[in-house]
Design an enzyme around this catalytic site. Structure first.
Site, short mmCIF file in Angstrom:
data_model
loop_
_atom_site.label_atom_id
_atom_site.label_comp_id
_atom_site.label_asym_id
_atom_site.label_seq_id
_atom_site.Cartn_x
_atom_site.Cartn_y
_atom_site.Cartn_z
N HIS A 62 0.86 -1.19 0.00
CA HIS A 62 0.00 0.00 0.00
C HIS A 62 0.89 1.23 0.00
O HIS A 62 1.54 1.53 1.01
CB HIS A 62 -0.91 -0.02 1.23
CG HIS A 62 -1.85 -1.20 1.25
ND1 HIS A 62 -3.06 -1.19 0.59
CD2 HIS A 62 -1.71 -2.44 1.78
CE1 HIS A 62 -3.65 -2.37 0.75
NE2 HIS A 62 -2.85 -3.15 1.47
N LEU A 63 0.96 1.91 -1.13
CA LEU A 63 1.82 3.10 -1.22
C LEU A 63 1.09 4.36 -0.75
O LEU A 63 1.73 5.40 -0.57
CB LEU A 63 2.34 3.28 -2.66
CG LEU A 63 3.41 2.29 -3.12
CD1 LEU A 63 3.84 2.58 -4.55
CD2 LEU A 63 4.64 2.30 -2.20
N ARG A 64 -0.23 4.29 -0.58
CA ARG A 64 -1.03 5.37 0.03
C ARG A 64 -1.12 6.64 -0.78
O ARG A 64 -1.65 7.64 -0.30
CB ARG A 64 -0.48 5.73 1.43
CG ARG A 64 -0.35 4.59 2.41
CD ARG A 64 -1.68 3.95 2.72
NE ARG A 64 -1.61 3.10 3.91
CZ ARG A 64 -2.46 2.09 4.13
NH1 ARG A 64 -3.39 1.79 3.25
NH2 ARG A 64 -2.36 1.38 5.22
N HIS A 234 -2.63 -12.43 1.34
CA HIS A 234 -2.36 -12.59 2.79
C HIS A 234 -3.20 -13.68 3.47
O HIS A 234 -3.99 -13.42 4.36
CB HIS A 234 -2.53 -11.26 3.53
CG HIS A 234 -3.75 -10.44 3.17
ND1 HIS A 234 -5.02 -10.93 3.21
CD2 HIS A 234 -3.86 -9.16 2.76
CE1 HIS A 234 -5.88 -9.98 2.86
NE2 HIS A 234 -5.18 -8.89 2.57
N ASN A 280 -5.15 -6.89 9.32
CA ASN A 280 -6.27 -7.54 8.65
C ASN A 280 -5.73 -8.36 7.49
O ASN A 280 -5.18 -7.80 6.55
CB ASN A 280 -7.24 -6.46 8.13
CG ASN A 280 -8.40 -7.04 7.36
OD1 ASN A 280 -8.44 -8.24 7.07
ND2 ASN A 280 -9.34 -6.19 6.99
N ASP A 307 2.04 -7.06 2.40
CA ASP A 307 0.88 -6.25 2.79
C ASP A 307 1.34 -5.01 3.56
O ASP A 307 0.72 -4.61 4.55
CB ASP A 307 -0.13 -7.08 3.61
CG ASP A 307 -1.47 -6.37 3.77
OD1 ASP A 307 -1.70 -5.34 3.09
OD2 ASP A 307 -2.29 -6.82 4.59
ZN ZN Z 1 -5.94 -6.96 2.23
#
Ligand code: ZN
Length: 425
Positions: A62-64, A234, A280, A307
């Site tokens: 996740h590079l946001r 994941h 999560n 993740d």
């Molecule tokens: Zn996920």
């Protein structure tokens, strides 16, 4: 730039190579492979005892950016990837706006091209549904043409079966997998950690393993029905591993990944109420870890991916129930995999290289990295024996939310080469 990488152990699954050999790299290209190489102008790097491998890719990051640049930016994420030993990452679509439009892909690619002079390849994963709302399909053909390597609503599941069916049908036309964040939301509404004895003792609402498994079971049926390609993100439970194992035995096009935190920590870690143990899917049990390790070893689990989910200090500095899910992972992944899987004789170094480089590229349909004369040097170099202690404050990531601060690890990245650039960790 001329380098001689001297005496390292080259492990290259695509070329079926595992041997000590020198590499002469000129201007980012492999000039020569051989023993006892010399060149007057070259800088010699002694890699005795180190491993040279085709560049590692983290297919779940996740590079946001765009939208949450206080957590991470493309620049800081790329720096964290390089520091963690990766030459490529896939970035997930839960940005703002979501990656459901070709313009967002163009924005990411433009920024990735200049971040560290293009050292790390950034491959966008586009949203399955518009705005990731699960209601209407995104323009998958347009997104694939713009450069999306896969489709996912990650951050959230694709919970609508009809949407998943259509996504599998259409994406297979462009030879792209659908990556599922497997979670039945009706069973996890209040959950913050694994449902079980530890959650009961801690008085925290539980999140049952079956919430993951029923989604995977449904999707396996849909994958068989549509002839699509399905990748489980994941994976965290023993039951999930068994579902994927059986699906593979039946020849259904299912692949899967696991994160380092899910093969390292159990829900016992939540006893500290450290919000950096909240992710999560949640941390599970020792039985789940044992099943995951068997799955890694027998090939049920194809990929190790992090993740990587950055959150700012302030966002995590709240009570456990209120904290956001997720931990950073890029800068500890290789160390954890070497410590928990290689040092404990679960996987060989060759298998580790497959799961960090060869397999994810195969699943995503990316070109195979060739470690041969005349090819671009796209390499990850690591030391499987170096002992070090994780210091989150030294992370290149903008966020420091790791449960591994202060942990001693054996094995770490040394450097990466890609696109004519070299970076030493
Ligand atoms: Zn996920």
């Amino acid at each position: 730039m001329q380098l001689i990488l001297k005496g390292g152990r080259l492990i290259d699954p695509a070329g079926k190579r595992d041997e000590e050999i020198d590499l002469h790299v000129v201007d980012g290209r492999i000039e020569k492979l051989g023993k006892g190489l010399t060149a007057n102008a070259a800088q010699v790097i002694d890699l005795k005892g180190k491993v040279v491998a085709p560049g590692f890719i983290d297919m779940h990051v996740h590079l946001r950016d765009p939208g949450f640049e206080h957590k991470e930016t493309i620049e800081s994420g790329v720096a964290a990837a390089a520091a963690g030993g990766f030459t490529a990452v896939c970035c997930m679509p839960n940005t703002n706006p979501a990656i459901d439009d070709a313009s967002v892909i163009r924005y990411i690619e433009a920024k990735a091209k200049v971040a560290m002079q293009g050292l790390v390849d950034v491959y966008p994963v586009a949203a399955v549904s518009q705005g990731r709302k699960g209601e209407h399909l995104s323009p998958l053909a347009e997104l694939a043409a713009a450069g999306a390597v896969a489709f996912s609503d990650d951050g959230d599941p694709v919970h609508n079966a009809e949407i998943m069916r259509r996504a599998l049908e259409y994406s297979s036309m462009f030879k792209r997998p659908v990556i599922q964040h497997a979670q039945d939301p009706s069973m996890t509404r209040d959950g913050v950690m694994n449902e079980g004895l530890t959650a009961t003792r801690l008085g925290l609402p539980g999140w049952p393993s079956v919430a993951e498994e029923i989604m995977i079971a449904r999707d396996i049926h849909l994958t068989q029905f549509t002839g699509g390609r399905y990748h489980v993100a994941h994976m965290s439970t023993a039951g999930s591993v068994e579902l994927v194992r059986q699906a593979k035995k039946q020849g259904i096009a299912v692949t899967s990944e696991v994160t380092p935190h899910h093969f390292t920590l159990t829900d016992e870690a939540v006893r500290t109420y450290d919000t950096n143990t909240k992710m999560n899917p949640p941390l599970r049990t020792q039985d789940d870890i044992e099943a995951i390790k068997i799955g890694l070893r027998d090939g049920t689990i194809d990929v190790i991916a992090t993740d990587h989910a950055p959150h700012s200090f302030d966002e995590k500095e709240v009570e456990y129930i209120a904290a956001p899910f997720g931990v950073v992972g890029l800068e500890t992944a290789i160390g954890l995999a070497l410590s928990e899987l290689f040092q404990k004789n679960i996987l060989s170094l060759y298998q580790l290289v497959e799961k960090f480089s060869f397999n994810p590229r195969r699943i995503l349909g990316l070109p195979v990295i060739k470690v041969t004369e005349g090819e671009t040097a796209n390499l990850t170099i690591f030391d499987p024996a170096a002992s070090w202690v994780v210091d989150p404050m030294s992370f290149k990531s903008l966020s420091k939310n790791t449960p591994f601060g202060g942990r001693r690890l054996t094995g770490r990245p040394i450097g990466v080469l890609n696109n004519g650039r070299a970076y030493w960790c």
